[in-house]
Design an enzyme around this catalytic site. Structure first.
Site, mmCIF file in Angstrom:
data_model
loop_
_atom_site.group_PDB
_atom_site.id
_atom_site.type_symbol
_atom_site.label_atom_id
_atom_site.label_comp_id
_atom_site.label_asym_id
_atom_site.label_seq_id
_atom_site.Cartn_x
_atom_site.Cartn_y
_atom_site.Cartn_z
ATOM 1 N N GLU A 143 0.831 -1.209 0.000
ATOM 2 C CA GLU A 143 0.000 0.000 0.000
ATOM 3 C C GLU A 143 0.864 1.257 0.000
ATOM 4 O OE1 GLU A 143 -4.112 -0.576 2.124
ATOM 5 O OE2 GLU A 143 -2.574 -1.545 3.351
ATOM 6 N N GLU A 164 -4.647 -9.120 3.410
ATOM 7 C CA GLU A 164 -5.490 -8.756 4.554
ATOM 8 C C GLU A 164 -6.731 -9.628 4.694
ATOM 9 O OE1 GLU A 164 -2.900 -5.219 3.843
ATOM 10 O OE2 GLU A 164 -3.971 -6.660 2.602
#
Length: 712
Positions: A143, A164
């Site tokens: 990210e 995730e």
């Protein structure tokens, strides 16, 4: 902590200036680019040689550096900004321990907002920004890279992922918003949903480049210097920036229909992989669906709220236990640490049998050990078919570009076959993979013992039989060990290493070192019927079959366990195993443990009538039991509801696991969870099997206490 001299001089002629600020988590170096001038390079470190992770401290350190860089950008002193990692790591994701320790919603949302603020500071720079992905980039690490305007990646980079959903979270630091706009929603669903839920599959550098995650790819040894030179060209050449913008647009373009189709495909994957029993994947898809009409700031607010809520869920806490305590720590530190001085060299392997399992074992041994492997069987036709199958698999791996042509030729050259066990005479390790029958296996091991040296290790791939009984009549039972692989061998990481009554320390040490060379997750188990995985799975299956025989409708019996989110339903598993094999193992368990493992009369009726699967899979109606099969079966009039059967199965599992721990079949509850996740695909979001049984109350109902006393 300073960078090693090599890292400081890596840019070559692009002179590195003294470090302007240094912390345990990140450092700032100014590099003079030939065309662009001063370039601010931030190197993310974990301190003490560890890979960088993102927690409150490291995020604050990065924010401080970015603030300093922004001031120099505003003053006109810096023309470009880049971030990179150290050694083989870019950033190894979020600090899961720090997240697990958060206890209130506001604190959880605060860490989510902090990530957005820090990564947002990078993306808001008024000069071109770059991420040089030198190695592993997981979760928050990827990210951070996505927040940069341009990205390079190393050909040697491994483990590029947004896992995730696998861990009970969402990519809540901007990934769920930025990734679909970079590579398109369909590819984003693959990275954020399909890959994580497929046993946490990851990308390598080449795959990430081909998907559009990176704009350029360079070889590992000179990766940083090539990336800086490339960045110099991007900063100074408007035409090159336009070309890159066009390349990025070619990946990102999508219509509303394509976006909707990607979300629908993601929901189908979630249903297939988790039966919608895990909250995180569904929340991620909600964010993806809503996010199409949101800007970055609006999405950030929504992501922070969702991420904060998920951090506090029991599924996330259990996932961290499963990932860190079990799959990382316990898997890498098994209950037995072999004495290297006792390990015997293995320069040739023998495989007795040439069926499907034997072929899988042969391919594994030859690929990982690169030693000769000889297969034996009863007749030449079986041997030839087995060897041909292994050769064909080598060709298939080459066609899939998973191995080189030389590797494929090498594999085929190392594999041979024989109808005579004398071909095993110079083998250092021989494993039998014949029919699951004690008498057959005892005879095979005796025949092998008569031709091999006294130092040769004899292994059995039995899934349920007692190894001690197999070795009882041998001259050297101390060199016999259970070496139980799971099907398919290439995909399932677990290896149950079974210590029989007389297995020597040398044999055990050799087995553990061999398991590591084979890249398997080895767990030491005591010699007890069906060991761990099959004993637990067959207890589950026995309870479902008992309910079916008592009159529970087939659809109720098969779907009652859906809230557990298992990789397949009980009857689908039964079809994969095959009725004869499942019945044989249950009979062994019934003989060993009595009525906890009832032998199904209906399954026996099917076997007696030549029916090997309960289901028939019809394309028009899906899996179902044909009327002709139902007519053979007999049912009692005592059906259970889905809720009743689910609780019965939970209690049965809690009882069986409690008993096998009491018996010392494995050394710890973590070993049980490791076995079930690595050998049976037990969902990580359940934390393995024992946290789930604690959370549902089954362990206290049956055993009077939870498996994890520290989690109450």
């Amino acid at each position: 902590m300073t960078l090693p001299p090599r890292a400081m001089t890596q840019p070559g002629d692009l002179g590195a200036q003294p470090i302007r600020r240094l912390s345990a988590n990140a450092q700032l170096t100014e590099v003079q680019l030939p065309g662009a001038g001063t370039f601010a390079l931030i190197t993310l470190t974990g301190g003490e040689g560890k890979p960088a992770t993102f927690g409150p401290e490291s995020l604050e350190a990065l924010r401080g550096l970015l603030q300093e860089v922004a001031e120099r950008v505003d003053a006109g002193h810096v023309t470009g900004v880049g971030i990179t990692g150290q050694n083989r790591f870019f950033v190894a994701g979020a600090d899961l321990k720090a997240l697990k320790g958060l206890e209130d919603l506001e604190s959880a949302r605060a860490i989510a907002r902090l990530g957005h603020q820090v990564f947002g500071a990078l993306s808001a720079m008024d000069v071109p920004t770059f991420a040089f992905i030198n190695g592993v980039a997981i979760g928050g690490g990827l990210e951070a890279a996505l927040a940069a305007r341009y990205r390079t990646i190393s050909t040697g980079a491994k483990a590029i992922s947004l896992p995730e959903a696998y861990l009970g979270l969402v990519p809540g630091w901007g990934g769920v918003h930025r990734l679909p706009r970079l590579i398109g929603p369909a590819s984003a669903v693959k990275v954020m949903i399909e890959n994580p839920l497929s046993n946490n599959r990851v990308l390598d550098g080449q795959s990430a480049y081909e998907l559009g995650i990176a704009d350029a790819i360079f070889d590992g040894p000179d990766f940083l210097s090539q990336s800086l030179a490339w960045a110099d060209g991007i900063i100074t050449d408007t035409a090159r920036r336009q070309e890159l913008d066009q390349r990025q647009a070619s990946f990102a373009g999508s219509s509303q229909e394509e976006w909707d189709a990607a979300v629908a495909a993601g929901r189908a994957v979630v249903e297939s992989k988790t039966s919608n029993a895990a909250p995180a994947p569904a929340r991620l898809l909600e964010l993806l669906e809503l996010g199409r009409s949101l800007d970055q700031a609006q999405s950030a607010d929504l992501e922070a709220n969702v991420l904060g809520e998920l951090i506090l869920t029991p599924q996330f806490k259990d996932s961290v236990y499963a990932f860190l305590d079990v799959l990382q720590r316990r898997a890498k530190n098994p209950s037995l640490a072999p004495n290297q001085a006792q390990v015997r060299p293995i320069d040739k392997v023998g495989v007795v049998g040439a069926g499907l399992m034997a072929c899988q074992l042969t391919l594994l041994f030859v690929r990982e050990l690169r030693v000769p492997v000889v297969m034996t069987d009863l007749d030449q036709d079986r041997v030839d078919k087995g060897v041909s199958h292994v050769h064909a698999q080598a060709d298939k791996l080459f066609d899939q570009k998973r191995i080189s042509l030389d590797d494929a030729k090498g594999i085929k050259a190392l594999v041979s076959g024989s109808v005579s066990k004398t071909a095993l005479s110079d083998a250092d390790f021989v494993i039998e993979a014949v029919f699951e029958d004690l008498a057959v296996k005892k005879r095979v091991l005796a025949e092998v013992e008569s031709v091999v040296s006294e130092k040769c290790v004899l292994a059995t791939n039995t899934s349920s039989l007692l190894v001690t009984e197999m070795a009882a009549d041998l001259l050297h039972p101390e060199r016999v060990i259970g070496f139980h692989f799971f099907n398919p061998v290439a995909a399932m990481p677990l290896l149950e290493i079974v210590q029989a009554a007389k297995t020597s320390d040398e044999t055990l040490a050799t087995a553990f070192v061999l398991g590591k060379k084979l890249k398997k997750t080895s767990v030491l188990v005591r010699d007890a019927t069906a060991f761990v995985v099959n004993r637990v799975l067959l207890r589950l299956m026995a309870e479902v079959l008992r309910a079916f025989d008592q009159g529970t409708p087939v659809d109720v019996a098969d779907r009652a366990l859906k809230p557990m989110g298992l990789p397949m339903t009980p009857f689908s598993l039964l079809s994969m195993i095959g009725l004869p094999v499942a019945q044989h193992v249950i009979e062994s368990l019934h003989d060993a443990f009595g009525d906890r493992f009832p032998v199904s009369a209906n399954v026996q009726r099917l076997i007696d009538n030549g029916i090997t699967s309960l289901w028939t899979n019809d394309a028009a109606v899906g899996p179902h039991i044909p009327r002709s099969t139902l007519d053979i079966l007999e049912f009692a009039d005592c059906p259970a509801t889905s809720e009743q059967l689910l609780e019965r199965v939970q209690d049965a599992l809690a009882q069986e696991i409690g008993l096998l721990l009491d018996e010392g079949v494995v050394g710890s509850v973590e070993d049980v969870d490791l076995c079930m996740m690595a050998g049976a695909g037990w969902p990580l979001h359940l934390g393995g099997i024992t946290p789930y049984l604690d959370r549902t109350g089954a362990s206290e109902r049956v055993n009077g206490k939870p498996f994890h006393l520290d989690k109450r």
